[in-house]
Design a protein around this motif. Structure first.
Motif, short mmCIF file in Angstrom:
data_model
loop_
_atom_site.label_atom_id
_atom_site.label_comp_id
_atom_site.label_asym_id
_atom_site.label_seq_id
_atom_site.Cartn_x
_atom_site.Cartn_y
_atom_site.Cartn_z
N PHE A 61 0.73 -1.17 0.00
CA PHE A 61 0.10 0.05 0.10
C PHE A 61 0.86 1.30 0.04
CE2 PHE A 61 -1.27 3.18 3.17
CZ PHE A 61 -2.18 3.91 2.48
N VAL A 62 1.94 1.41 0.82
CA VAL A 62 2.84 2.34 0.83
C VAL A 62 3.38 2.66 -0.50
CG1 VAL A 62 4.91 3.46 2.16
CG2 VAL A 62 2.68 2.51 3.62
N LEU A 63 4.08 1.47 -0.79
CA LEU A 63 4.65 1.67 -2.15
C LEU A 63 4.17 1.90 -3.41
CD1 LEU A 63 7.46 -0.97 -1.08
CD2 LEU A 63 7.68 1.36 -0.78
N SER A 64 2.75 1.68 -3.20
CA SER A 64 1.91 1.75 -4.51
C SER A 64 1.83 3.36 -5.04
CB SER A 64 0.47 1.17 -4.29
OG SER A 64 -0.27 1.79 -3.33
N GLY A 65 2.31 4.02 -4.21
CA GLY A 65 2.12 5.52 -4.32
C GLY A 65 3.72 6.11 -4.58
N HIS A 66 3.90 7.19 -5.29
CA HIS A 66 5.31 7.84 -5.33
C HIS A 66 5.58 8.50 -3.92
CE1 HIS A 66 8.73 10.03 -6.12
NE2 HIS A 66 9.16 9.04 -7.01
N TYR A 67 6.63 8.27 -3.46
CA TYR A 67 6.97 8.71 -2.19
C TYR A 67 6.68 10.23 -2.00
CZ TYR A 67 11.51 10.74 -2.94
OH TYR A 67 12.52 11.44 -3.41
N ARG A 68 6.86 10.98 -2.87
CA ARG A 68 6.82 12.44 -3.06
C ARG A 68 5.20 12.94 -2.89
NH1 ARG A 68 9.27 15.32 -6.69
NH2 ARG A 68 10.11 13.66 -7.90
N ASN A 69 4.24 11.90 -3.35
CA ASN A 69 3.08 12.45 -3.68
C ASN A 69 2.15 12.07 -2.24
OD1 ASN A 69 3.59 13.17 -6.09
ND2 ASN A 69 2.81 11.14 -6.93
N PRO A 70 1.05 12.49 -2.17
CA PRO A 70 0.17 12.13 -0.98
C PRO A 70 -0.27 10.81 -1.46
CG PRO A 70 -0.55 14.32 -2.00
CD PRO A 70 0.50 13.91 -2.91
#
Ligand SMILES: [Zn+2]
Length: 464
Positions: A291-300
């Motif tokens: 879940f955490v890695l499914s978004g780019h780290y700089r985006n909300p």
């Protein structure tokens, strides 16, 4: 291929070059241990764990520090509220923190505590006082921001336009409203350490400057933390450290975005906080990482129960594929990897690395994992498969997972808690007439050797 990192200091993606060839010194601000860590704390822990794993896999020897703030105003408040001591509060929540991160698969790091580093912190402040960059006032010691003309450079703010708030209060003991506290005079009954300025305790910002210097030297390769720490916390760290040493505190500053809950900002006042320990009770650690890695780290990043469930289902798809490859390997014919399989696996590996090299683009790196799932599933449909091909596919899964940590541990029996949770989820799915999901769970359990039995008392399970 070179690794590119978005540097908050320059607001550009820069090629990564470490200070010492082959070595990376990395510091990430850790928790204040006055309560359980929540999903907002978990995000940087997982993100920077992956950064660190990728650097290690790329051949760097990484020294990784995540500090623990074990004395602070919130901790004193918690101790007073619960009728215990600051040290009791610290012990309770440090143990909980370490348990949570172990379960989340965060690789081991050094966790220095503030209370073990008081002499270093005092020496740091003395150095600033000697340079006329700090002054004592009413038992407190403040940093003189006028002594650091670059103040504001990390958060890209003008001195005149600086936002005041959260931890910066207008105070008549200060020469200037922007000055911030380095040492706090102890109020009666509060925990204290002796110092040249009387009994007191360190301010929050100085801890990180002192511990980063002690463990990693004057200049770090990477300093990381949540976006909310950029100002004032990291700005103050820069001012303190660079004033004392005359060198840059960090060559690359990395900040991760916020976590929203059901599209709302997470906050204590909204009461929508979500503790990691509760997430771990509801989902596999690998699903939380996914879940955490499914978004780019700089985006909300938006959390909802449904999104976490979907992450769980995605992780299951990968796990099932790996289990199928392993199962088939038992009956595969001996032989080297087929040329077309080797070629396709190589392409997956290249895509994975190109994406990770692009400022740690984990959502696209995960897409490469699914490319391998597709490739493997297609290959498994062939009548005859070679051991070499399957071995190559498995190695590639493992190489990517060495960075991401989203696969279930190898050859593990499904733990009881996971079985209970899946059965409960199947009951819910049936209630919601979601037959597809109910069947999927039954199949998954069957594959893992779990037999379900309907009884008047409910569903029972046993291992085959
Ligand atoms: Zn810090």
């Amino acid at each position: 291929m070179t690794l590119k990192v978005f540097n908050s200091l320059t607001r550009t993606k820069e090629s990564f070059v470490s200070i010492e060839p082959g070595k990376v010194r990395m510091y990430v601000c850790g928790p204040t241990v006055y309560s359980y860590i929540h999903v907002g704390n978990a995000r940087p822990l997982i993100v920077f764990d992956v950064v660190r794993r990728y650097l290690a896999q790329s051949g760097y020897d990484v020294t990784y520090i995540v500090n623990i703030t074990d004395v602070e105003d919130k901790m004193i408040r918690k101790a007073n509220e619960t009728g215990t001591t600051v040290m009791d509060v610290a012990e309770t929540y440090i143990a909980a923190f370490l348990k949570d991160i172990r379960e989340l698969g965060i690789r081991e790091a050094v966790h220095p505590r503030v209370t073990d580093n008081i002499p270093e912190i005092i020496a740091f402040i003395e150095g600033l006082v000697a340079k006329d960059a700090a002054y004592e006032s009413g038992g407190d010691v403040y940093f003189r921001t006028a002594a650091f003309p670059d103040y504001g450079k990390l958060s890209h703010q003008n001195m005149d336009e600086l936002q005041f708030g959260i931890r910066v209060e207008v105070d008549e003991r200060k020469e200037n409203a922007q000055d911030f506290v380095l040492w706090k005079n102890a109020k009666p009954g509060e925990i204290f350490w002796p110092s040249p300025w009387g009994e007191g305790r360190p301010g929050w910002h100085i801890e990180c400057s002192a511990m980063a210097r002690k463990y990693l030297g004057d200049t770090l390769d990477i300093h990381g933390g949540g976006h909310d720490l950029q100002f004032p916390h990291h700005e103050c760290e820069v001012a303190q450290s660079e004033t004392l040493t005359g060198k840059p505190l960090a060559n690359y500053w990395m900040h991760n975005g916020y976590v929203n809950i059901n599209n709302e900002k997470m906050s204590k006042s909204l009461g929508n906080g979500l503790d990691v320990k509760d997430m771990l009770a509801a989902a596999k650690p690998q699903a939380i990482r996914y879940f955490v890695l499914s978004g780019h780290y700089r985006n909300p990043l938006n959390y909802s129960d449904d999104i976490l469930r979907q992450a769980g289902a995605s992780v299951e798809r990968i796990d099932n594929c790996v289990a199928n490859v392993k199962h088939r390997a038992k009956t595969a014919v001996a032989g080297a990897a087929a040329a077309d399989v080797a070629e396709a696996v190589k392409r997956v590996d290249e895509t994975f690395r190109v994406k990770m090299d692009d400022d740690f683009n984990t959502p696209d790196a995960i897409t490469a994992v699914f490319d391998l799932v597709t490739l493997a599933n297609r290959y498994l449909q062939q009548e005859q498969v070679t051991a070499g091909s399957l071995e190559l596919i498995l190695q590639q899964f493992q190489a990517m997972d060495d960075v991401l940590g989203i696969l279930s541990p190898a050859d593990d029996e499904l733990p009881d808690a996971d079985i209970d949770r899946l059965i409960a989820e199947r009951v819910e799915a049936r209630k919601a007439r979601n037959w597809a999901r109910a069947d999927e769970i039954r199949d998954l359990l069957t594959e893992r050797g779990i037999v379900l039995e309907d009884t008047p008392q409910g569903i029972r399970w046993r291992r085959k």
